[in-house]
Design a protein around this motif. Structure first.
Motif, PDB file in Angstrom:
ATOM      1  N   SER A  80       0.825  -1.220   0.000  1.00 39.95           N
ATOM      2  CA  SER A  80       0.000   0.000   0.000  1.00 39.95           C
ATOM      3  C   SER A  80       0.855   1.265   0.000  1.00 39.95           C
ATOM      4  CB  SER A  80      -0.909   0.069   1.219  1.00 39.95           C
ATOM      5  OG  SER A  80      -1.503  -1.154   1.485  1.00 39.95           O
ATOM      6  N   LEU A 139       1.197   3.165  -3.239  1.00 38.71           N
ATOM      7  CA  LEU A 139       0.193   4.107  -3.746  1.00 38.71           C
ATOM      8  C   LEU A 139       0.677   5.536  -3.567  1.00 38.71           C
ATOM      9  CD1 LEU A 139      -3.247   2.679  -2.597  1.00 38.71           C
ATOM     10  CD2 LEU A 139      -2.258   2.704  -4.879  1.00 38.71           C
ATOM     11  N   ALA A 140       1.271   5.801  -2.402  1.00 38.49           N
ATOM     12  CA  ALA A 140       1.770   7.159  -2.149  1.00 38.49           C
ATOM     13  C   ALA A 140       2.946   7.471  -3.075  1.00 38.49           C
ATOM     14  CB  ALA A 140       2.178   7.304  -0.691  1.00 38.49           C
ATOM     15  N   VAL A 143       3.278  10.515  -5.960  1.00 40.94           N
ATOM     16  CA  VAL A 143       4.398  11.445  -6.128  1.00 40.94           C
ATOM     17  C   VAL A 143       4.906  11.388  -7.575  1.00 40.94           C
ATOM     18  CG1 VAL A 143       6.792  11.937  -5.461  1.00 40.94           C
ATOM     19  CG2 VAL A 143       5.107  11.361  -3.700  1.00 40.94           C
ATOM     20  N   GLU A 201       2.558  13.232  -9.819  1.00 41.19           N
ATOM     21  CA  GLU A 201       2.709  14.686  -9.658  1.00 41.19           C
ATOM     22  C   GLU A 201       3.947  15.179 -10.415  1.00 41.19           C
ATOM     23  OE1 GLU A 201       4.402  16.419  -5.985  1.00 41.19           O
ATOM     24  OE2 GLU A 201       2.612  17.688  -5.889  1.00 41.19           O
ATOM     25  N   VAL A 230      -1.146   5.719   5.248  1.00 38.76           N
ATOM     26  CA  VAL A 230      -0.192   4.996   4.412  1.00 38.76           C
ATOM     27  C   VAL A 230      -0.309   5.421   2.942  1.00 38.76           C
ATOM     28  CG1 VAL A 230      -0.544   2.735   3.312  1.00 38.76           C
ATOM     29  CG2 VAL A 230       0.740   2.883   5.385  1.00 38.76           C
ATOM     30  N   ARG A 231      -1.537   5.669   2.488  1.00 42.40           N
ATOM     31  CA  ARG A 231      -1.766   6.063   1.098  1.00 42.40           C
ATOM     32  C   ARG A 231      -1.454   7.528   0.870  1.00 42.40           C
ATOM     33  NH1 ARG A 231      -7.085   3.725   2.171  1.00 42.40           N
ATOM     34  NH2 ARG A 231      -7.806   5.859   2.060  1.00 42.40           N
ATOM     35  N   THR A 232      -1.721   8.355   1.908  1.00 40.22           N
ATOM     36  CA  THR A 232      -1.542   9.802   1.759  1.00 40.22           C
ATOM     37  C   THR A 232      -0.805  10.325   2.992  1.00 40.22           C
ATOM     38  OG1 THR A 232      -3.756  10.078   2.681  1.00 40.22           O
ATOM     39  CG2 THR A 232      -3.571  10.207   0.306  1.00 40.22           C
ATOM     40  N   PRO A 233       0.502  10.038   3.077  1.00 42.41           N
ATOM     41  CA  PRO A 233       1.243  10.356   4.306  1.00 42.41           C
ATOM     42  C   PRO A 233       1.263  11.844   4.652  1.00 42.41           C
ATOM     43  CG  PRO A 233       2.727   9.632   2.536  1.00 42.41           C
ATOM     44  CD  PRO A 233       1.342   9.360   2.075  1.00 42.41           C
ATOM     45  N   ILE A 277      -1.102  13.761   5.151  1.00 40.71           N
ATOM     46  CA  ILE A 277      -2.145  14.174   6.105  1.00 40.71           C
ATOM     47  C   ILE A 277      -1.607  14.276   7.524  1.00 40.71           C
ATOM     48  CG2 ILE A 277      -4.110  13.314   4.743  1.00 40.71           C
ATOM     49  CD1 ILE A 277      -4.165  10.890   6.675  1.00 40.71           C
ATOM     50  N   HIS A 304       9.007   6.942   4.603  1.00 39.42           N
ATOM     51  CA  HIS A 304       7.777   7.070   3.823  1.00 39.42           C
ATOM     52  C   HIS A 304       7.388   8.545   3.683  1.00 39.42           C
ATOM     53  CE1 HIS A 304       4.227   5.657   1.872  1.00 39.42           C
ATOM     54  NE2 HIS A 304       3.394   5.986   2.831  1.00 39.42           N
ATOM     55  N   LEU A 320       9.920  10.330   1.354  1.00 37.44           N
ATOM     56  CA  LEU A 320       9.894   9.842  -0.025  1.00 37.44           C
ATOM     57  C   LEU A 320       8.553  10.100  -0.715  1.00 37.44           C
ATOM     58  CD1 LEU A 320      11.808   7.899  -1.712  1.00 37.44           C
ATOM     59  CD2 LEU A 320      10.429   6.010  -0.814  1.00 37.44           C
ATOM     60  N   SER A 321       7.476  10.011   0.016  1.00 34.69           N
ATOM     61  CA  SER A 321       6.163   9.857  -0.619  1.00 34.69           C
ATOM     62  C   SER A 321       5.137  10.930  -0.275  1.00 34.69           C
ATOM     63  CB  SER A 321       5.582   8.489  -0.263  1.00 34.69           C
ATOM     64  OG  SER A 321       6.526   7.478  -0.533  1.00 34.69           O
ATOM     65  N   ILE A 322       5.599  12.084   0.206  1.00 38.37           N
ATOM     66  CA  ILE A 322       4.657  13.194   0.386  1.00 38.37           C
ATOM     67  C   ILE A 322       4.842  14.158  -0.784  1.00 38.37           C
ATOM     68  CG2 ILE A 322       3.996  15.172   1.810  1.00 38.37           C
ATOM     69  CD1 ILE A 322       4.672  13.560   4.259  1.00 38.37           C
ATOM     70  N   ARG A 323       3.728  14.486  -1.424  1.00 41.70           N
ATOM     71  CA  ARG A 323       3.809  15.354  -2.597  1.00 41.70           C
ATOM     72  C   ARG A 323       4.119  16.795  -2.189  1.00 41.70           C
ATOM     73  NH1 ARG A 323      -1.877  13.588  -5.090  1.00 41.70           N
ATOM     74  NH2 ARG A 323      -2.365  13.788  -2.884  1.00 41.70           N
ATOM     75  N   LYS A 324       4.707  17.560  -3.096  1.00 38.61           N
ATOM     76  CA  LYS A 324       5.020  18.970  -2.827  1.00 38.61           C
ATOM     77  C   LYS A 324       3.747  19.738  -2.480  1.00 38.61           C
ATOM     78  CE  LYS A 324       8.915  19.519  -6.013  1.00 38.61           C
ATOM     79  NZ  LYS A 324       8.531  18.541  -7.071  1.00 38.61           N
ATOM     80  N   LYS A 325       2.691  19.445  -3.243  1.00 34.37           N
ATOM     81  CA  LYS A 325       1.441  20.163  -3.033  1.00 34.37           C
ATOM     82  C   LYS A 325       0.928  19.981  -1.600  1.00 34.37           C
ATOM     83  CE  LYS A 325      -2.372  18.142  -3.986  1.00 34.37           C
ATOM     84  NZ  LYS A 325      -3.529  18.012  -3.186  1.00 34.37           N
TER      85      LYS A 325
END
Lengths: 85, 557
Positions: free
Chosen positions: A40, A43-44, A48, A51, B241-244, B246, B268, B271-276
């Motif tokens: 899972s 997915l994140a 990225v 984006e 987990v899908r949208t760290p 938050i 996580h 690595l996996s948090i978007r800039k936005k």
């Protein structure tokens, strides 16, 4: 942005970075998470990548296992754009 | 008044300060629900009354099977209000096979003698069918007698400080886990001692995505803040987990000061948090981000700092803790206000002589050991050699601990209790050393694999392979290998094929699918090998370390 280009780039990213096997014969409709191919967390990471590569920010609510379990679902979601319209 | 039970502070706050904000819950749609002291008290009273109505008595075990939600907290505290002993069971996810999952609940109920299961309405039918014949009732939020709740008096007289408060499940993937039984006294003592170690303050705010079936989430991310009256902001682990992102936006929005994370979460997030998702986020109020529950990696802290320093994260907010369910939660804590010490030692000397000899960080054999800090008040740590002799500083041995917040017992497992608790010392099975009074953890229990904070035993994975046609029973091996990118371990399985022709891809797919459906973990690599590849010991046991070394040397295939 063409669907075939999005599909090819996503497929390459998933095989190389998430499945750790660039030669894996990934089918478009093959379940990725529910079949135990990727986690899972991925997915994140895909969000990225989407984006960064396509400039699309998918809404948080769309980043779910049922919405993103196959390559074809992910491509369709990217092509629908940020609003999902 | 001396507080004797976990119920008293919650019930007393509801009377004294009913409007006091206790919980913000962020749901999967991002909506916020807020709860005050009176609402938590009424929710708990309603569950307590419902449990009493179906015959659950003080001291009875109650299994709670609910998704991360405010109802989960009401049910947990409701069981405490009844004087019963709640135990939180992981919730069903898309990945697990529902049939196998429900059978595990059935096994747990039968082995533990649980008297009630609290769950969601859609689970009632299947669970009732499964428990047919067991003297266990199924309750849902629909069963709450709201009238009775209004007159419910919390804290039954029969509950004392020594009564069992709740069970935590320490590790493993089966329904036959050892339930760590904790008394009210032990939990209250942990909250007091740990609160002192981190300098818990009235203006703290705890933000957590951690699951409540694990000690870190249950104690640090639920029981401690609620008992201590510290506002708590909760979100679901699946959502995080899908949208760290938050987590960090919640820390910003709710002025979070404390957050506990397992090591992989640092990677996580980095690595996996978007800039936005980071636009406008300020992490400057965070006074401690505490790394615990899997081996702490220096590299993970570095990546986290690199990514989030521009958003106000301060290096001195980094902290570490060595925790285990058997000590309620924390055993040690790094001092708050300075980053944890990093001890560069020679990898080879540590492995070959069990001594932690400092060396230059720049040398190739240097490894960075991150300190887990000093024992919390009331907890004492010793390092023991193979014969039980106590070892001096910088010698690696088994970590033993003695404290005033230890488990009362493994629930209904006197054999396991006697094995772990000897002469008042709890034998952790973990390896480590002390240096300048600080604890460095160098290895976990034998063969245990920790994947993203989740403990797995290779035996459970190997048993899954044994059921797959084409694989030779007893000739599969599972082990962990470092996953540097995610800052945790990844699982590899090597399995011997039966003689003859096989569709190798189909077998590998079958194994992956069964493993994820039963354990939720994804295998990083599946290698199918010919007969006699797997190394066994002279007594016929699978030699996992040898097989792991053989795999890493690339002799597979």
């Amino acid at each position: 942005m063409e669907a075939s280009k999005v599909r090819d780039e996503l497929k390459a990213y998933i095989r190389t970075n998430l499945l750790h096997d660039p030669a894996y014969p990934l089918a478009d409709d093959e379940p990725l998470i529910t079949a135990g191919l990727m986690d899972s967390f991925s997915l994140a990471q895909i969000a990225v990548f989407i984006e960064t590569s396509f400039g699309v920010n998918l809404p948080d609510n769309d980043l779910t296992v049922p919405n993103m379990d196959t390559l074809e679902l992910i491509v369709a979601r990217v092509m629908a754009g940020p609003s999902g319209a | 008044m001396t507080v004797r039970t976990l119920v008293e502070p919650v019930a007393a706050r509801a009377r004294r300060d009913p409007d006091r904000h206790v919980l913000t819950f962020i749901d999967e749609g991002g909506q916020r629900e807020h709860f005050n002291a009176a609402q938590l008290d009424r929710g708990a009273a309603a569950f307590a009354a419902a449990l009493a109505a179906v015959g659950v008595a003080p001291g009875d075990l109650v299994i709670v099977v609910l998704r991360h939600s405010p109802v989960l907290l009401s049910a947990f505290w409701g069981a405490l209000y009844r004087g019963a002993v709640p135990s939180i069971f992981p919730y069903l996810t898309e990945k697990l096979d529902p049939q196998i999952y429900r059978e595990r609940i059935g096994t747990l109920v039968r082995h533990s003698g649980a008297r009630a299961v609290i769950t969601f309405p859609e689970f009632r039918g299947p669970i009732e069918a499964l428990l047919h014949g067991a003297s266990c009732r199924v309750l849902t939020a629909d069963d709450l007698p709201l009238d009775a709740a209004r007159t419910w008096e919390a804290a039954p007289l029969s509950t004392t400080a020594e009564s069992l408060a709740f069970l935590q499940h320490s590790s493993g993937t089966t329904g036959l886990q050892k339930g760590v039984a904790l008394s009210h006294r032990a939990v209250l003592r942990q909250i007091e001692a740990y609160g002192e170690a981190i300098g818990l303050r009235d203006d703290d705010v705890v933000v957590s995505w951690l699951p409540l079936y694990h000690d870190m989430g249950l104690i640090a991310g639920c029981v401690m803040p609620i008992v201590a009256g510290i506002p708590l902001v909760l979100m679901s682990p699946f959502h995080w987990v899908r949208t760290p992102g938050i987590l960090l936006s919640a820390i910003h929005e709710h002025r979070g000061t404390l957050c506990w994370l397992p090591n992989f979460a640092y990677n996580h997030c980095a690595l996996s948090i978007r800039k936005k998702d980071m636009e406008g986020v300020d992490l400057g109020r965070l006074r401690a981000v505490i790394n615990c529950s899997e081996p702490v990696r220096h590299e993970s802290h570095r990546r986290f700092l690199d990514r989030f320093t521009p958003y106000g994260l301060r290096e001195e907010a980094l902290a570490t803790c060595y925790a285990l369910a058997e000590n309620t939660f924390a055993a040690t804590q790094s001092p708050i206000g300075r980053p944890p010490r990093v001890d560069w030692v020679s990898r080879r000397t540590l492995r070959e002589t069990q001594r932690a000899v400092p060396c230059e960080a720049s040398t190739t054999e240097a490894i960075a050991m991150v300190s887990c800090g000093i024992p919390i008040p009331g907890t004492q740590i010793d390092i023991a050699g193979p014969g039980g002799a106590r070892l001096p500083e910088r010698c690696e041995g088994e970590i033993l601990l003695r404290s005033d917040c230890l488990l009362a017992e493994y629930y209904r497992r006197p054999d396991a209790t006697a094995e772990a608790l000897r002469d008042g010392w709890y034998h952790t099975g973990d390896m480590g050393y002390l240096a300048d009074g600080e604890l460095y953890v160098s290895g976990r229990r034998k063969d245990l694999i920790i994947v993203a904070g989740k403990n797995l035993y290779p035996q459970d994975l190997e048993a899954i392979a044994d059921g797959i046609p084409g694989l030779r029973p007893g000739r599969s091996v599972a082990f962990g290998v470092p996953d540097e990118n995610l800052g945790t371990e990844a699982i590899v399985m090597v399995c011997e094929l039966e003689a003859g022709e096989h569709d190798r891809d189909a077998i590998a797919r079958d194994l992956r699918k069964r493993v994820v459906q039963q354990t939720e973990v994804t295998l990083k690599d599946v290698r199918l090998v010919e007969e006699r590849w797997v190394v066994k010991t002279s007594s016929g046991k699978t030699a996992r370390a040898d097989n792991r070394a053989k795999y890493l040397e690339g002799r597979v295939g």
